[in-house]
Design a protein around this motif. Structure first.
Motif, PDB file in Angstrom:
ATOM      1  N   TYR A  20       0.836  -1.200   0.000  1.00 39.61           N
ATOM      2  CA  TYR A  20       0.000   0.000   0.000  1.00 39.61           C
ATOM      3  C   TYR A  20       0.874   1.256   0.000  1.00 39.61           C
ATOM      4  CZ  TYR A  20      -3.461   3.407   1.668  1.00 39.61           C
ATOM      5  OH  TYR A  20      -4.275   4.508   1.824  1.00 39.61           O
ATOM      6  N   VAL A  21       1.865   1.286   0.880  1.00 40.33           N
ATOM      7  CA  VAL A  21       2.748   2.447   0.988  1.00 40.33           C
ATOM      8  C   VAL A  21       3.566   2.634  -0.293  1.00 40.33           C
ATOM      9  CG1 VAL A  21       4.780   3.342   2.223  1.00 40.33           C
ATOM     10  CG2 VAL A  21       2.853   2.422   3.502  1.00 40.33           C
ATOM     11  N   GLN A  22       3.967   1.530  -0.909  1.00 41.73           N
ATOM     12  CA  GLN A  22       4.763   1.599  -2.137  1.00 41.73           C
ATOM     13  C   GLN A  22       3.907   1.844  -3.377  1.00 41.73           C
ATOM     14  OE1 GLN A  22       6.788  -2.158  -1.978  1.00 41.73           O
ATOM     15  NE2 GLN A  22       8.385  -1.371  -0.635  1.00 41.73           N
ATOM     16  N   GLY A  23       2.592   1.795  -3.209  1.00 44.89           N
ATOM     17  CA  GLY A  23       1.694   2.032  -4.332  1.00 44.89           C
ATOM     18  C   GLY A  23       1.504   0.839  -5.241  1.00 44.89           C
ATOM     19  N   GLY A  52       6.979   6.582   7.342  1.00 47.12           N
ATOM     20  CA  GLY A  52       8.162   7.229   7.905  1.00 47.12           C
ATOM     21  C   GLY A  52       9.448   6.602   7.386  1.00 47.12           C
ATOM     22  N   LEU A  53       9.465   5.282   7.319  1.00 43.34           N
ATOM     23  CA  LEU A  53      10.638   4.597   6.770  1.00 43.34           C
ATOM     24  C   LEU A  53      10.864   4.965   5.314  1.00 43.34           C
ATOM     25  CD1 LEU A  53      10.353   0.970   8.210  1.00 43.34           C
ATOM     26  CD2 LEU A  53      12.030   2.717   8.793  1.00 43.34           C
ATOM     27  N   LYS A  54       9.787   5.002   4.543  1.00 45.19           N
ATOM     28  CA  LYS A  54       9.894   5.353   3.128  1.00 45.19           C
ATOM     29  C   LYS A  54      10.464   6.762   2.972  1.00 45.19           C
ATOM     30  CE  LYS A  54       7.299   5.759  -1.140  1.00 45.19           C
ATOM     31  NZ  LYS A  54       6.008   5.692  -1.793  1.00 45.19           N
ATOM     32  N   THR A  55       9.981   7.682   3.793  1.00 41.97           N
ATOM     33  CA  THR A  55      10.463   9.057   3.739  1.00 41.97           C
ATOM     34  C   THR A  55      11.938   9.135   4.134  1.00 41.97           C
ATOM     35  OG1 THR A  55       8.258   9.902   4.233  1.00 41.97           O
ATOM     36  CG2 THR A  55      10.098  11.383   4.667  1.00 41.97           C
ATOM     37  N   ALA A  56      12.314   8.380   5.142  1.00 35.98           N
ATOM     38  CA  ALA A  56      13.700   8.404   5.609  1.00 35.98           C
ATOM     39  C   ALA A  56      14.656   7.785   4.595  1.00 35.98           C
ATOM     40  CB  ALA A  56      13.803   7.678   6.948  1.00 35.98           C
ATOM     41  N   VAL A  57      14.204   6.774   3.878  1.00 40.24           N
ATOM     42  CA  VAL A  57      15.063   6.059   2.944  1.00 40.24           C
ATOM     43  C   VAL A  57      15.141   6.761   1.587  1.00 40.24           C
ATOM     44  CG1 VAL A  57      15.290   3.889   1.665  1.00 40.24           C
ATOM     45  CG2 VAL A  57      14.755   3.851   4.093  1.00 40.24           C
ATOM     46  N   SER A  58      14.132   7.515   1.221  1.00 36.84           N
ATOM     47  CA  SER A  58      14.095   8.168  -0.091  1.00 36.84           C
ATOM     48  C   SER A  58      15.333   9.019  -0.367  1.00 36.84           C
ATOM     49  CB  SER A  58      12.834   8.995  -0.248  1.00 36.84           C
ATOM     50  OG  SER A  58      11.712   8.153  -0.329  1.00 36.84           O
ATOM     51  N   PRO A  59      15.778   9.883   0.560  1.00 33.95           N
ATOM     52  CA  PRO A  59      16.994  10.659   0.271  1.00 33.95           C
ATOM     53  C   PRO A  59      18.228   9.768   0.089  1.00 33.95           C
ATOM     54  CG  PRO A  59      15.818  11.612   2.123  1.00 33.95           C
ATOM     55  CD  PRO A  59      15.156  10.299   1.797  1.00 33.95           C
ATOM     56  N   LYS A  61      18.262   6.754  -1.247  1.00 34.38           N
ATOM     57  CA  LYS A  61      18.181   6.180  -2.584  1.00 34.38           C
ATOM     58  C   LYS A  61      18.619   7.203  -3.623  1.00 34.38           C
ATOM     59  CE  LYS A  61      14.668   3.506  -3.597  1.00 34.38           C
ATOM     60  NZ  LYS A  61      13.278   3.038  -3.726  1.00 34.38           N
ATOM     61  N   GLN A  62      18.238   8.459  -3.449  1.00 32.11           N
ATOM     62  CA  GLN A  62      18.620   9.498  -4.393  1.00 32.11           C
ATOM     63  C   GLN A  62      20.118   9.754  -4.348  1.00 32.11           C
ATOM     64  OE1 GLN A  62      16.143  12.812  -3.369  1.00 32.11           O
ATOM     65  NE2 GLN A  62      14.311  11.898  -4.259  1.00 32.11           N
ATOM     66  N   SER A  63      20.693   9.817  -3.157  1.00 31.74           N
ATOM     67  CA  SER A  63      22.126  10.077  -3.066  1.00 31.74           C
ATOM     68  C   SER A  63      22.926   8.906  -3.601  1.00 31.74           C
ATOM     69  CB  SER A  63      22.528  10.398  -1.621  1.00 31.74           C
ATOM     70  OG  SER A  63      22.406   9.263  -0.794  1.00 31.74           O
ATOM     71  N   THR A  64      22.412   7.694  -3.470  1.00 29.28           N
ATOM     72  CA  THR A  64      23.113   6.532  -4.019  1.00 29.28           C
ATOM     73  C   THR A  64      23.163   6.637  -5.536  1.00 29.28           C
ATOM     74  OG1 THR A  64      22.393   5.177  -2.171  1.00 29.28           O
ATOM     75  CG2 THR A  64      23.114   4.016  -4.129  1.00 29.28           C
ATOM     76  N   ARG A  65      22.063   7.048  -6.145  1.00 27.56           N
ATOM     77  CA  ARG A  65      22.051   7.207  -7.596  1.00 27.56           C
ATOM     78  C   ARG A  65      23.043   8.282  -8.013  1.00 27.56           C
ATOM     79  NH1 ARG A  65      16.231   8.245  -8.022  1.00 27.56           N
ATOM     80  NH2 ARG A  65      15.554   6.670  -6.592  1.00 27.56           N
ATOM     81  N   ALA A  66      23.093   9.377  -7.284  1.00 25.70           N
ATOM     82  CA  ALA A  66      24.015  10.457  -7.610  1.00 25.70           C
ATOM     83  C   ALA A  66      25.454   9.988  -7.433  1.00 25.70           C
ATOM     84  CB  ALA A  66      23.732  11.674  -6.738  1.00 25.70           C
ATOM     85  N   ASP A  67      25.730   9.231  -6.376  1.00 28.62           N
ATOM     86  CA  ASP A  67      27.076   8.705  -6.159  1.00 28.62           C
ATOM     87  C   ASP A  67      27.476   7.762  -7.282  1.00 28.62           C
ATOM     88  OD1 ASP A  67      27.164  10.143  -3.827  1.00 28.62           O
ATOM     89  OD2 ASP A  67      26.803   8.424  -2.513  1.00 28.62           O
ATOM     90  N   ALA A  68      26.557   6.928  -7.710  1.00 30.31           N
ATOM     91  CA  ALA A  68      26.846   5.990  -8.790  1.00 30.31           C
ATOM     92  C   ALA A  68      27.149   6.740 -10.077  1.00 30.31           C
ATOM     93  CB  ALA A  68      25.675   5.034  -8.991  1.00 30.31           C
ATOM     94  N   LEU A  69      26.416   7.804 -10.351  1.00 27.46           N
ATOM     95  CA  LEU A  69      26.663   8.601 -11.543  1.00 27.46           C
ATOM     96  C   LEU A  69      28.027   9.271 -11.457  1.00 27.46           C
ATOM     97  CD1 LEU A  69      25.677   9.741 -14.220  1.00 27.46           C
ATOM     98  CD2 LEU A  69      24.550  11.569 -12.956  1.00 27.46           C
ATOM     99  N   GLY A  70      28.352   9.805 -10.297  1.00 25.51           N
ATOM    100  CA  GLY A  70      29.667  10.419 -10.106  1.00 25.51           C
ATOM    101  C   GLY A  70      30.789   9.415 -10.298  1.00 25.51           C
ATOM    102  N   TRP A  71      30.602   8.203  -9.794  1.00 24.24           N
ATOM    103  CA  TRP A  71      31.605   7.162  -9.953  1.00 24.24           C
ATOM    104  C   TRP A  71      31.752   6.785 -11.425  1.00 24.24           C
ATOM    105  CZ3 TRP A  71      35.597   5.374  -7.588  1.00 24.24           C
ATOM    106  CH2 TRP A  71      36.170   4.186  -8.005  1.00 24.24           C
ATOM    107  N   LYS A  72      30.636   6.719 -12.141  1.00 28.16           N
ATOM    108  CA  LYS A  72      30.665   6.388 -13.560  1.00 28.16           C
ATOM    109  C   LYS A  72      31.436   7.459 -14.335  1.00 28.16           C
ATOM    110  CE  LYS A  72      27.662   4.838 -17.278  1.00 28.16           C
ATOM    111  NZ  LYS A  72      26.271   4.529 -17.651  1.00 28.16           N
ATOM    112  N   ARG A  73      31.179   8.718 -14.025  1.00 30.37           N
ATOM    113  CA  ARG A  73      31.909   9.807 -14.683  1.00 30.37           C
ATOM    114  C   ARG A  73      33.401   9.744 -14.366  1.00 30.37           C
ATOM    115  NH1 ARG A  73      27.774  14.773 -13.414  1.00 30.37           N
ATOM    116  NH2 ARG A  73      26.186  14.145 -14.908  1.00 30.37           N
ATOM    117  N   LEU A  74      33.722   9.483 -13.129  1.00 28.02           N
ATOM    118  CA  LEU A  74      35.124   9.374 -12.722  1.00 28.02           C
ATOM    119  C   LEU A  74      35.802   8.217 -13.430  1.00 28.02           C
ATOM    120  CD1 LEU A  74      37.438  10.352 -10.929  1.00 28.02           C
ATOM    121  CD2 LEU A  74      36.564   8.863  -9.131  1.00 28.02           C
TER     122      LEU A  74
END
Length: 78
Positions: A20-23, A52-59, A61-74
């Protein structure tokens, strides 16, 4: 899925509430959960916990994607 949530085990109810929370819950499940909200504080509390867990984990997940992109560029730069 039965429309009577009281027939579900605790684990099955928790899994349904996570869906339900994940839609991803079925329309029947959504209707059953929303019908129980006014009368079942246990479901209200568990939903609040999962939201609450979903809200706490969302940032994270976003930073992990950004880190992965930065690593790919590097990696390409090297």
């Amino acid at each position: 899925m039965t429309s009577d949530l009281s027939d579900l085990s605790d684990q099955a109810l928790s899994e349904l509430l996570l869906d339900y929370v994940q839609g991803t819950a079925s329309q029947e499940a959504v209707e059953a959960i929303e019908a129980r909200l006014p009368v079942d504080p246990k479901i209200v509390d568990e939903l609040a916990y999962y939201k609450g867990l979903k809200t706490a984990v969302s940032p994270l997940k976003q930073s992990t994607r950004a880190d992965a992109l930065g690593w790919k560029r590097l990696s390409h730069a090297i």
